[in-house]
Design an enzyme around this catalytic site. Structure first.
Site, PDB file in Angstrom:
ATOM      1  CD  GLU A  57      -3.251  -1.197   1.634  1.00  0.00           C
ATOM      2  OE1 GLU A  57      -3.750  -0.096   1.848  1.00  0.00           O
ATOM      3  OE2 GLU A  57      -3.809  -2.275   1.904  1.00  0.00           O
TER       4      GLU A  57
HETATM    5  N1  CAA Z   1      -6.273  11.119  -4.032  1.00  0.00           N
HETATM    6  C1  CAA Z   1      -6.863  11.460  -5.207  1.00  0.00           C
HETATM    7  N2  CAA Z   1      -6.158  11.780  -6.325  1.00  0.00           N
HETATM    8  C2  CAA Z   1      -4.819  11.750  -6.241  1.00  0.00           C
HETATM    9  C3  CAA Z   1      -4.141  11.401  -5.061  1.00  0.00           C
HETATM   10  C4  CAA Z   1      -4.928  11.095  -3.916  1.00  0.00           C
HETATM   11  N3  CAA Z   1      -4.358  10.761  -2.760  1.00  0.00           N
HETATM   12  N4  CAA Z   1      -2.825  11.441  -5.284  1.00  0.00           N
HETATM   13  C5  CAA Z   1      -2.650  11.809  -6.555  1.00  0.00           C
HETATM   14  N5  CAA Z   1      -3.859  11.993  -7.138  1.00  0.00           N
HETATM   15  C6  CAA Z   1      -4.138  12.426  -8.501  1.00  0.00           C
HETATM   16  C7  CAA Z   1      -3.374  13.706  -8.836  1.00  0.00           C
HETATM   17  O1  CAA Z   1      -4.108  14.842  -8.454  1.00  0.00           O
HETATM   18  C8  CAA Z   1      -3.190  13.594 -10.340  1.00  0.00           C
HETATM   19  O2  CAA Z   1      -4.344  13.988 -10.995  1.00  0.00           O
HETATM   20  P1  CAA Z   1      -4.361  15.312 -11.947  1.00  0.00           P
HETATM   21  O3  CAA Z   1      -3.208  15.151 -12.894  1.00  0.00           O
HETATM   22  O4  CAA Z   1      -5.688  15.279 -12.618  1.00  0.00           O
HETATM   23  O5  CAA Z   1      -4.186  16.468 -11.016  1.00  0.00           O
HETATM   24  C9  CAA Z   1      -3.066  12.094 -10.548  1.00  0.00           C
HETATM   25  O6  CAA Z   1      -3.620  11.438  -9.401  1.00  0.00           O
HETATM   26  C10 CAA Z   1      -1.641  11.640 -10.732  1.00  0.00           C
HETATM   27  O7  CAA Z   1      -0.925  12.054  -9.595  1.00  0.00           O
HETATM   28  P2  CAA Z   1       0.630  12.292  -9.623  1.00  0.00           P
HETATM   29  O8  CAA Z   1       1.003  13.190 -10.748  1.00  0.00           O
HETATM   30  O9  CAA Z   1       1.026  12.683  -8.242  1.00  0.00           O
HETATM   31  O10 CAA Z   1       1.146  10.812  -9.993  1.00  0.00           O
HETATM   32  P3  CAA Z   1       2.584  10.162  -9.907  1.00  0.00           P
HETATM   33  O11 CAA Z   1       2.782   9.308 -11.071  1.00  0.00           O
HETATM   34  O12 CAA Z   1       3.621  11.175  -9.559  1.00  0.00           O
HETATM   35  O13 CAA Z   1       2.380   9.113  -8.686  1.00  0.00           O
HETATM   36  C11 CAA Z   1       2.350   8.327  -6.462  1.00  0.00           C
HETATM   37  C12 CAA Z   1       1.969   9.431  -7.452  1.00  0.00           C
HETATM   38  C13 CAA Z   1       2.049   8.902  -5.094  1.00  0.00           C
HETATM   39  C14 CAA Z   1       3.799   7.939  -6.532  1.00  0.00           C
HETATM   40  C15 CAA Z   1       1.451   7.088  -6.724  1.00  0.00           C
HETATM   41  O14 CAA Z   1       1.788   6.481  -7.943  1.00  0.00           O
HETATM   42  C16 CAA Z   1       1.518   6.050  -5.613  1.00  0.00           C
HETATM   43  O15 CAA Z   1       0.862   6.205  -4.590  1.00  0.00           O
HETATM   44  N6  CAA Z   1       2.279   4.956  -5.830  1.00  0.00           N
HETATM   45  C17 CAA Z   1       2.265   3.848  -4.896  1.00  0.00           C
HETATM   46  C18 CAA Z   1       1.215   2.866  -5.281  1.00  0.00           C
HETATM   47  C19 CAA Z   1       0.823   1.985  -4.153  1.00  0.00           C
HETATM   48  O16 CAA Z   1       0.564   2.420  -3.035  1.00  0.00           O
HETATM   49  N7  CAA Z   1       0.699   0.695  -4.447  1.00  0.00           N
HETATM   50  C20 CAA Z   1       0.229  -0.231  -3.484  1.00  0.00           C
HETATM   51  C21 CAA Z   1      -0.443  -1.339  -4.157  1.00  0.00           C
HETATM   52  S1  CAA Z   1      -1.951  -1.814  -3.471  1.00  0.00           S
HETATM   53  C22 CAA Z   1      -1.589  -2.954  -2.276  1.00  0.00           C
HETATM   54  O17 CAA Z   1      -0.511  -3.044  -1.756  1.00  0.00           O
HETATM   55  C23 CAA Z   1      -2.787  -3.732  -1.914  1.00  0.00           C
HETATM   56  C24 CAA Z   1      -2.655  -4.982  -1.178  1.00  0.00           C
HETATM   57  O18 CAA Z   1      -3.094  -6.012  -1.665  1.00  0.00           O
HETATM   58  C25 CAA Z   1      -2.235  -4.950   0.264  1.00  0.00           C
END
Ligand code: CAA
Length: 379
Positions: A363
């Site tokens: 996550e």
């Molecule tokens: N809520 C809503 N929207 C969001 C957001 C949030 N918290 N964070 C970003 N966004 C939106 C942004 O506003 C943007 O939209 P716009 O362009 O329209 O403004 C869009 O999402 C893209 O955001 P970024 O430009 O910030 O994207 P990025 O490529 O730089 O990535 C990141 C951001 C934070 C690194 C994201 O990719 C991330 O969280 N990565 C980690 C993924 C993760 O947590 N994976 C876990 C897998 S699930 C798991 O583990 C489940 C399980 O089974 C236990």
């Protein structure tokens, strides 16, 4: 400011503690050794209302606040972190997103049985080549008019083998980048949906983690969550709440290991007295207790902000990164306090140390949490 829990919250905490001690503890080591999914216990968690705690009672949930959810998760993770992640994924990543963004029909058909614990869900974002870089989705959901055709592979999916319902993130229009991603509800048994191999993991071994494969899987447009192209924001918004759940899981692992170390230190004697009377051990216990309390209040703050309807992305990330690193540190110290006994299975703390590690990874890794926090303070 009020640090006291309400009567209702204390009752939930006690019910979860009671369940964990009576139903999870006795064969936790056995399930860990044989990677055995706690089928019977998950069914009971459903009956007790632990799988849809925050869902509106109109859809079969408990209608509880996030603090109550955190309290229950901590108690369950104290005994069995695998059961805690099964619960966290169903509550935070599946039920919450469906309730917030789903249509009335989706809520009736999918949310209700999930909240009641009659069905189990999983959340499918990660891929072999898209973990932290979640916008790089290779799984495709091609628009075919009234349905999507889904192709691709999802990796490290918690509840992957035992779920009835999968929420799947996939790219519909690559030209639109993250704005061309959709979130789809796909039922187990849909043609072309295959459950892949079960992972043989370091920790949380009795949760089942699988890869899932989709090959020309036809998914009705009625099963898309939210507007066309909303899938990435759906995933990010859902993960904000998921991170509070994993922080609570980490808190439970840490406090479970601490309680065991504290108890052991009062019983084990060395150099003529209980080891708890040696300053070397006392300082460890003091630091463990302090860090656990600090993690607890970061988590409560994130949960409080979520319940108040405020933006909680930053506080959820702070709670997760801190609590998971505390869990890793505290469990390592708990093994140390136990000495040789800590290194064998019977004393539980070695399992807790292995379980703690994943909380720094799934996550959103600790590095991703720091990125989210840094972006928030620098914006
Ligand atoms: N809520 C809503 N929207 C969001 C957001 C949030 N918290 N964070 C970003 N966004 C939106 C942004 O506003 C943007 O939209 P716009 O362009 O329209 O403004 C869009 O999402 C893209 O955001 P970024 O430009 O910030 O994207 P990025 O490529 O730089 O990535 C990141 C951001 C934070 C690194 C994201 O990719 C991330 O969280 N990565 C980690 C993924 C993760 O947590 N994976 C876990 C897998 S699930 C798991 O583990 C489940 C399980 O089974 C236990």
């Amino acid at each position: 400011m009020n640090f006291d829990l309400s009567e209702e919250q204390l009752a939930v905490q006690e019910a979860a503690r009671d369940f964990a001690e009576k139903e999870l503890l006795h064969d936790a080591i056995e399930r860990d050794t044989h990677s055995k999914f706690p089928e019977k216990q998950v069914k009971m968690m459903g009956e007790l209302g632990f799988l849809g705690m925050m869902v509106d009672p109109a859809y079969g949930g408990g209608g509880m606040d996030t603090i109550s959810y955190v309290l229950a998760l901590e108690e369950i993770a104290k005994i069995d972190a695998s059961a805690a992640v099964i619960m966290s994924v169903n509550n935070s990543l599946v039920c919450w997103g469906l309730e917030k963004y789903g249509t009335q029909a989706q809520k009736e058909k999918y949310l209700k049985p999930l909240a009641l614990g009659e069905k189990l869900g999983c959340f499918c974002l990660s891929e072999p080549e898209a973990g932290s870089d979640a916008t790089s989705q290779k799984t495709t959901a091609i628009d075919k008019g009234d349905h999507y055709l889904v192709n691709g592979t999802k990796n490290w999916i918690t509840n992957g083998g035992s779920s009835d319902i999968a929420l799947v993130i996939a790219q519909t229009d690559a030209d639109k980048g993250h704005r061309g991603i959709n979130a789809l509800i796909i039922e187990k048994g849909t043609e072309g949906f295959v459950v892949g191999k079960k992972e043989d993991k370091m920790g949380i071994r009795s949760s089942d983690t699988h890869s899932l494969m989709f090959s020309d899987t036809k998914v009705s447009k009625e099963n898309r969550i939210g507007d066309d192209g909303h899938g990435f924001k759906f995933a990010m918004g859902t993960l904000d709440g998921g991170r509070i759940g994993i922080a609570a899981q980490a808190l439970g692992i840490a406090s479970g290991a601490y309680e065991r170390a504290l108890q052991y230190s009062k019983e084990r004697k060395a150099f003529g007295k209980e080891i708890s009377r040696h300053q070397a051990i006392q300082f460890k216990l003091a630091d463990m207790h302090t860090k656990i309390e600090a993690a607890r209040f970061l988590i409560y703050k994130a949960a409080f902000e979520k319940d108040q309807g405020r933006n909680y992305s930053e506080s959820a990330a702070m709670a997760k990164v801190y609590a998971s690193e505390v869990a890793m540190w505290v469990t390592t110290q708990a093994v140390q306090v136990h000495g040789g006994y800590g290194y064998v299975k019977e004393y539980h703390v070695e399992r807790m140390m292995r379980d703690a590690k994943i909380t720094e990874i799934y996550e959103g890794t600790s590095e991703i949490q720091r990125l989210v926090i840094a972006r928030s303070i620098l914006k």
